[in-house]
Design a protein around this motif. Structure first.
Motif, mmCIF file in Angstrom:
data_model
loop_
_atom_site.group_PDB
_atom_site.id
_atom_site.type_symbol
_atom_site.label_atom_id
_atom_site.label_comp_id
_atom_site.label_asym_id
_atom_site.label_seq_id
_atom_site.Cartn_x
_atom_site.Cartn_y
_atom_site.Cartn_z
ATOM 1 N N GLU A 157 37.100 40.483 42.665
ATOM 2 C CA GLU A 157 37.303 40.751 41.240
ATOM 3 C C GLU A 157 37.019 42.208 40.906
ATOM 4 O O GLU A 157 37.682 42.785 40.038
ATOM 5 C CB GLU A 157 36.471 39.796 40.404
ATOM 6 N N SER A 162 42.374 38.221 41.465
ATOM 7 C CA SER A 162 41.846 36.931 41.025
ATOM 8 C C SER A 162 41.845 35.949 42.194
ATOM 9 O O SER A 162 42.456 36.211 43.241
ATOM 10 C CB SER A 162 42.670 36.374 39.859
ATOM 11 N N LYS A 217 44.973 34.058 37.950
ATOM 12 C CA LYS A 217 44.424 32.996 38.781
ATOM 13 C C LYS A 217 45.173 31.668 38.663
ATOM 14 O O LYS A 217 44.992 30.771 39.494
ATOM 15 C CB LYS A 217 42.951 32.760 38.440
#
Length: 257
Positions: A157, A162, A217
């Motif tokens: 991160e 992600s 994500k």
């Protein structure tokens, strides 16, 4: 959660043998992953190699999965089914391999470039692979699974990537999927019942497998094959995995070649 018993020295040797063959399979495939080859051809080469060493491709038939390898191209995170579509210059392809040898399993994944790839994809692969080894560094006696999770999440991160939330690493041994789950992120409180922070002990075998997205994500399961996990924003992903055994402060990486 019921954790497995620590592996005996004999069982560790069996795990190391299975892991070595798994790693050798992925290493052998590198020479074949070029523009023009199909993922089914890659799958068939690997299956022949595994069976020629008196082993079984773990994934084939497991949960009714049809092939020896999971081969995931570009925005497919994991569980891609091999097919007859040729690979194209500039793509990246993640290959997940499981090998069962004498009843014990090695599980590993590697992401390969197809010819020349963009700098963005090179960096994605670099960070993903480095995060795997940072996670492995935390896999030591007395630590907990969230120590692995935190190392992977923090590194990825901070680099702007992600991580997949719906799928995790896992315990491994005679079965491919055992306790404990090994997430690539520290779960929020509401998720911790299903993803407990298990204490690591000598002789515990786990598969650590960061799945890193260039974009967001969020993922979805392909409606057509019911297997392929795809990034919702269709951005590329990288997937790396090793099977390791806790051994004081220096984990045994069974699938490293």
């Amino acid at each position: 959660m019921s954790l497995p018993k620590p592996l005996t020295s004999e069982q560790i040797e069996n795990m190391k043998a299975a892991g070595k063959l798994c790693g050798q399979t992925l290493s052998m495939l590198k020479q074949y992953i070029k523009p023009g080859i199909t993922t089914m051809e890659i799958n068939n080469i690997a299956e022949e190699f595994i069976r020629s060493h008196n082993a079984i491709p773990t994934f084939k038939g497991l949960y009714d999965f049809p092939c020896a390898l999971c081969i995931s191209v570009e925005d497919c995170v994991i569980h891609g089914i091999p097919n007859d579509k040729p690979l194209i210059e500039g793509q990246i392809v993640s290959v997940d391999c499981g090998v069962t040898l004498n009843g014990w399993i090695g599980d590993s994944a590697y992401t390969y470039p197809v010819g020349e790839i963009s700098d963005a994809k090179k960096q994605l692969m670099k960070i993903a692979e480095e995060s795997l080894y940072l996670g492995i560094k935390e896999a030591k006696k007395g630590n907990k699974t969230y120590d692995i999770s935190k190392a992977i999440q923090t590194y990825c991160e901070a680099a702007g990537y992600s991580l997949t939330r719906e799928f995790t690493g896992h315990g491994v041994g005679r079965k491919l999927h055992q306790e404990p789950p090994v997430p690539n992120f520290v779960p929020p409180l509401i998720k911790r019942r299903n993803l407990p922070n298990a204490k690591l002990f000598n002789g515990l075998a786990i598969a650590i497998e960061p799945m890193i997205h260039l974009g967001g994500k969020d993922i979805y399961i392909d409606d057509n094959d019911k297997w392929s996990v795809i990034t919702k924003d269709n951005t590329p992903t990288a997937h790396y995995e090793h099977t390791i055994i806790i051994n004081d402060d220096e984990p045994i990486i069974t699938t490293l070649v």
